[in-house]
Design a protein around this motif. Structure first.
Motif, PDB file in Angstrom:
ATOM      1  N   THR A 153       0.835  -1.212   0.000  1.00  0.00           N
ATOM      2  CA  THR A 153       0.000   0.000   0.000  1.00  0.00           C
ATOM      3  C   THR A 153       0.861   1.250   0.000  1.00  0.00           C
ATOM      4  O   THR A 153       0.616   2.201  -0.756  1.00  0.00           O
ATOM      5  N   CYS A 156       2.584   1.779  -3.404  1.00  0.00           N
ATOM      6  CA  CYS A 156       1.659   2.355  -4.382  1.00  0.00           C
ATOM      7  C   CYS A 156       1.374   3.825  -4.073  1.00  0.00           C
ATOM      8  O   CYS A 156       1.270   4.657  -4.987  1.00  0.00           O
ATOM      9  N   CYS A 186       4.341   5.863  -5.151  1.00  0.00           N
ATOM     10  CA  CYS A 186       4.298   6.016  -6.604  1.00  0.00           C
ATOM     11  C   CYS A 186       3.246   7.053  -7.004  1.00  0.00           C
ATOM     12  O   CYS A 186       3.477   7.874  -7.904  1.00  0.00           O
ATOM     13  N   ALA A 215      -2.857   5.445  -3.484  1.00  0.00           N
ATOM     14  CA  ALA A 215      -2.610   4.076  -3.934  1.00  0.00           C
ATOM     15  C   ALA A 215      -3.562   3.703  -5.073  1.00  0.00           C
ATOM     16  O   ALA A 215      -3.150   3.133  -6.093  1.00  0.00           O
ATOM     17  N   LEU A 244      -2.741   3.093  -9.321  1.00  0.00           N
ATOM     18  CA  LEU A 244      -3.190   1.954 -10.121  1.00  0.00           C
ATOM     19  C   LEU A 244      -3.948   2.431 -11.361  1.00  0.00           C
ATOM     20  O   LEU A 244      -3.833   1.827 -12.442  1.00  0.00           O
ATOM     21  N   LEU A 268       8.142  -0.827  -9.626  1.00  0.00           N
ATOM     22  CA  LEU A 268       7.020  -0.126 -10.257  1.00  0.00           C
ATOM     23  C   LEU A 268       7.504   1.066 -11.071  1.00  0.00           C
ATOM     24  O   LEU A 268       6.963   1.348 -12.151  1.00  0.00           O
TER      25      LEU A 268
END
Length: 566
Positions: free
Chosen positions: A44, A47, A50, A185, A189, A300
């Motif tokens: 989590t 993400c 990111c 997060a 995605l 990622l």
């Protein structure tokens, strides 16, 4: 286009607003508001980092830089992705083991100095503003192409800036770090899915990356330039070989040898000094979790930036071919080349997915902006609310007062960034930089890598670092970076001026040397051994150190601590 675009944007606004209301904490403490209770899991948090890091500069800017300058644009992807290697090796685990609310808080406790805290707050705020403004610019560019409608007499660009800033300010104010973490997060995605979808569509339609690079490299690289007579295509000057034209698949489109090295080092070193990224490591439950989070982020990031380079190349190859057949492209291009490179992915999305494709990519771009703005505003809140308000203005503040101080800081910083973004005209700066958004973010990396990263790393790994040395190093790095950048902007040209625009390779070593020299002549904290165990000791070492302190303090203290736990 406008009907579909507005519908997509409405879904985005509804989704983000709903998330903010669902995950809003009822009675947030400062640990909840700033650090999400320090219980964020590895995947989590990876993400969320990111989502924080892959800003408009990553989503729009990297592909735009590749589109406009070929191989030289790939240096942005390389530097952005490689920036987490030093974080993994030198920063993540010790930072979380020591634990605090923010970079200024960490430096203040590590060096036992409130002067360090205040200087770090000033530097952090400069970095945050330098990073916030290009995000707002990116939102304005996206709104202008996606919706092209204004509100209350504003231009479409200004409308996009104000709407995005207002929306995310409400989200951060209501949700704090806990709400923002889950939102970021999910947003990451969605960002990644937009890239993956577009890549699959392109590859499925027959696009071949090596063939595209070879074909683009057959002719000199040309880009639009705006002058008094209007727009015209000009051949890019080769920065490595003056007698040769610039080729898409070869270096030299925007940077010489020194400029390429300076750019990559600025991006790599700057990552470890970004407040909104480093603050996320304080939300991990342990140092090990922080290190594993960085491993996930590296993987990622590698995937994300590989796709960005692929898509930027595809845009250069395919948009010029489509310009003759698509009348709507005539408003955006000059002889088949986009006037604003940040439109590359948006146009590519429409070419291969019609209005729905444009809406999907534009939604990803807006999400990138919103997610990064959220992280930056939280970093600003931690810096002002915790480091200034709680520590200096009102040391006896209640949890409620401290949280409201952070929320007030969010509002002020958001307003300031929007005002600065409204004063910029991206189309007038396109001829100067390969990507306006990516270049502006690079300035923030340069300031972070020059003023914070050297002091930050020395404080973690060099025992002799002192408060006076840290203050001298931060001031030296910040002043040197700003002076070099200002000089490079004025003189222009090649060689040294390219280095001055990304000055970390000069300013950071200078800051480190000053920190070391001043530290040699000043005194380290009295409890240095205990601080060092907190930074680098094992869990057993830290338990033994706490037990030793409690034993020396006597049974009375033990009893009081036990009562406090109950």
């Amino acid at each position: 286009m406008n009907t579909v675009s507005v519908a997509v944007l409405g879904v985005l606004l509804l989704t983000v607003g709903t998330l903010a209301l669902i995950i809003r904490p009822r009675r947030a403490s400062t640990v909840d508001f700033y650090l999400a209770g320090q219980r964020v899991g590895v995947v989590t948090n990876a993400c969320a980092i990111c989502g924080d890091y892959f800003s408009a500069a990553s989503f729009l800017g990297v592909a735009a830089a590749v589109y406009v300058s070929g191989l030289d644009g790939v240096w942005y992807a390389t530097g952005f992705a490689a920036g987490f290697v030093p974080v993994l090796l030198f920063v993540a685990a010790p930072l979380r083991r020591f634990g605090e609310f923010s970079i200024p808080d960490f430096l203040a406790r590590r060096l036992r100095s409130e002067h360090v805290r205040l200087v770090a707050v000033v530097v952090v705020q400069l970095i945050i503003l330098s990073y916030l403004v290009p995000q707002a610019v990116g939102s304005g560019i996206t709104w202008e192409l996606l919706v092209d409608r204004s509100i209350a007499g504003l231009s479409p660009y200004a409308t996009g800036v104000l709407l995005s800033t207002t929306l995310i300010t409400v989200l951060v104010t209501l949700g704090g770090m806990r709400g923002t973490t889950w939102t970021q997060a999910v947003q990451f995605l969605l960002l990644l899915s937009a890239f993956v979808w577009l890549a699959i569509v392109l590859l499925g339609s027959g696009f071949n990356y090596p063939d595209a690079v070879a074909e683009l490299s057959r002719e000199p690289l040309t880009n639009p330039e705006h002058s008094d007579g209007g727009w015209e295509l000009t051949t890019e000057a080769n920065r490595l070989q003056e007698d040769q034209p610039t080729i898409f698949g070869l270096p030299g489109g925007r940077y010489g040898h020194l400029g390429q090295f300076a750019l990559i080092m600025t991006l790599v070193m700057g990552t470890a000094g970004l407040p909104h990224i480093m603050n996320r490591y304080f939300t991990s439950p342990t140092g090990t979790a922080a290190r594993m989070t960085t491993v996930w982020v590296l993987g990622l990031a590698g995937l994300f930036y590989t796709l960005a380079v692929l898509l930027g190349t595809a845009a250069r190859a395919l948009i010029s071919e489509a310009a003759a057949e698509e009348p709507w492209l005539s408003e955006l291009t000059i002889d088949g080349v986009l006037r604003i490179p940040e439109h590359a992915l948006l146009v590519l999305g429409r070419l291969h997915g019609d209005e729905a494709g444009l809406g999907f990519i534009a939604t990803g771009a807006l999400i990138a902006v919103l997610s990064t703005i959220a992280g930056l505003l939280l970093a600003a809140a931690a810096s002002w609310g915790h480091d200034v308000y709680e520590r200096h203005i009102n040391p006896g503040a209640t949890q409620r007062q401290a949280v409201w101080a952070g929320r007030s800081a969010v509002l002020v910083v958001a307003l300031l960034s929007a005002v600065l973004a409204l004063g910029l005209r991206p189309d007038s700066m396109t001829a100067l930089f390969p990507s306006v958004v990516a270049t502006m973010v690079t300035w923030a990396f340069a300031l972070a890598g020059s003023a914070l990263t050297p002091v930050f790393v020395l404080a973690i790994w060099w025992r002799r670092t002192t408060a006076a040395g840290a203050v001298a190093g931060m001031v030296t790095g910040a002043v040197a970076a700003m002076l070099l950048f200002g000089t490079g902007t004025v003189i222009g040209g090649r060689g040294m001026s390219e280095m001055m625009l990304t000055p970390t390779i000069v300013a950071a070593p200078l800051a480190a040397v000053v920190t070391v020299l001043v530290s040699r002549w000043t005194r380290t904290p009295a409890d240095l051994d205990r601080l060092w165990v907190q930074l680098h000791g094992t869990a057993a070492d830290r338990r033994a150190e706490r037990l030793a302190r409690l034993t020396v303090a006597g049974p009375g203290v033990l009893g009081r601590r036990g009562q406090g736990r109950r």
